[in-house]
Enzyme design. Sequence first.
Site, mmCIF file in Angstrom:
data_model
loop_
_atom_site.group_PDB
_atom_site.id
_atom_site.type_symbol
_atom_site.label_atom_id
_atom_site.label_comp_id
_atom_site.label_asym_id
_atom_site.label_seq_id
_atom_site.Cartn_x
_atom_site.Cartn_y
_atom_site.Cartn_z
ATOM 1 N N HIS A 86 0.908 -1.182 0.096
ATOM 2 C CA HIS A 86 -0.014 0.016 0.162
ATOM 3 C C HIS A 86 0.796 1.212 -0.087
ATOM 4 O O HIS A 86 1.829 1.492 0.715
ATOM 5 C CB HIS A 86 -1.052 0.082 1.153
ATOM 6 C CG HIS A 86 -2.157 -0.741 1.014
ATOM 7 N ND1 HIS A 86 -2.832 -1.328 2.098
ATOM 8 C CD2 HIS A 86 -3.114 -0.688 -0.054
ATOM 9 C CE1 HIS A 86 -4.180 -1.720 1.516
ATOM 10 N NE2 HIS A 86 -4.287 -1.417 0.326
ATOM 11 N N ASP A 88 0.678 3.959 1.244
ATOM 12 C CA ASP A 88 0.887 4.741 2.368
ATOM 13 C C ASP A 88 2.224 4.324 3.305
ATOM 14 O O ASP A 88 2.494 4.809 4.220
ATOM 15 C CB ASP A 88 -0.362 5.060 3.253
ATOM 16 C CG ASP A 88 -0.909 3.773 3.821
ATOM 17 O OD1 ASP A 88 -1.132 2.884 2.695
ATOM 18 O OD2 ASP A 88 -1.193 3.346 4.882
ATOM 19 N N HIS A 89 2.732 3.063 2.838
ATOM 20 C CA HIS A 89 3.761 2.412 3.384
ATOM 21 C C HIS A 89 5.115 2.549 2.597
ATOM 22 O O HIS A 89 6.184 2.020 3.105
ATOM 23 C CB HIS A 89 3.407 0.888 3.844
ATOM 24 C CG HIS A 89 2.236 0.913 4.771
ATOM 25 N ND1 HIS A 89 2.429 0.754 6.158
ATOM 26 C CD2 HIS A 89 1.064 1.206 4.694
ATOM 27 C CE1 HIS A 89 1.388 0.655 6.673
ATOM 28 N NE2 HIS A 89 0.130 0.787 5.888
ATOM 29 N N HIS A 178 -4.508 -8.637 6.077
ATOM 30 C CA HIS A 178 -4.851 -7.216 5.765
ATOM 31 C C HIS A 178 -5.917 -7.349 4.811
ATOM 32 O O HIS A 178 -6.657 -6.507 4.227
ATOM 33 C CB HIS A 178 -3.687 -6.717 4.962
ATOM 34 C CG HIS A 178 -3.809 -5.107 5.067
ATOM 35 N ND1 HIS A 178 -4.911 -4.565 5.868
ATOM 36 C CD2 HIS A 178 -3.197 -4.238 4.569
ATOM 37 C CE1 HIS A 178 -4.714 -3.121 5.789
ATOM 38 N NE2 HIS A 178 -3.557 -2.940 4.703
HETATM 39 ZN ZN LIG Z 1 -2.348 -1.363 4.098
HETATM 40 ZN ZN LIG Z 2 -1.576 1.428 5.934
#
Ligand SMILES: [Zn+2]
Ligand SMILES: [Zn+2]
Length: 320
Positions: A86, A88-89, A178
């Site tokens: 993802h 955001d990582h 996840h």
């Molecule tokens: Zn994630």
């Molecule tokens: Zn995340």
Amino acid sequence: MRIGWCFAFLSACIAAASGARAQDFKVTLLGTGTPFPVPDRFGAATLVEAGQEKLLFDVGRGATIRLNQISVPIGALNAVFLTHFHSDHTSGIPDLWLTGWIQRYYGNRKNPFRIIGPTGTVALMQNLERAYADDIRIRYADEKNPMEGVAIAPSDYANDGVVYDRNGVKVTAFEVNHGDLIKPAYGYRVDYDGRSVVISGDTKYSENLEQHAQGATLVIHEVAMANQEYYDKTPVVQYIMAHHITPEEAGALFARLQPKLAAYTHLVFLGSPAYPAPRVADVERKTREKYAGPLALGTDLMAFDVRRDEVIVIPDASKK
Ligand SMILES: [Zn+2]
Ligand SMILES: [Zn+2]
């Protein structure tokens, strides 16, 4: 003054007696946020300093800024670990990789950029190398930065296991949950000198995480919470919540694990103008329904001094 000095002296003596140097195992939350672009919570990134090793877990938005705030040069990092793909990582990777190559005090990398993650990490780095080929060519010609400092050294893994073992610091990757379509997704456990920290990555409640977190000194877990009415009426919110752990589930997990400290990062708050998003205090209240032990509600630059018998919370590691 005198009392303060005595306490400082005493803690140094205790640390010496236990064979551990003060703050020889320190964890700093560089970014505790989500994709939500706000200035107070940057993207996911956690720094672990254990003995001689400086290891970064995930590289969300702004990780380089937070490193500079605590005076850790980017070039001093020994390795970077990814939990999943993802953005955001991972969106801070080009910044960390290329700014770290600049031969100034905040960068200064002279060795290859070592990055370890689940299958796809090598491809991600090879593609970034193509995307930034012109920057690399220009800075090499112009600034004469050492090419070893921008070389990439990525590696992939596909199963649970030890992915790094150096200078007494062992890093173990373990699969988390996840959601069925968000694979691979992993968490990490770092062991050093009889102490350990577990970093959940993004996950719902994960039995595999619970197994790998047995006996951990510090457990750092993501968490998500939605306004109940908003949740009931909004399919996309139900969809997002299905990828994350709730405070009640996390509280129950912490109660079983009994770490010296449980800490939250990656705090997902779901609401809208009509349905106010929950706040940190709501996450704490819901967690407390299941867990009465030591709990830290993570904020950017909060750090943890991981000792044998306790974990000391440092509210803001940028303040000396
Ligand atoms: Zn994630
Ligand atoms: Zn995340």
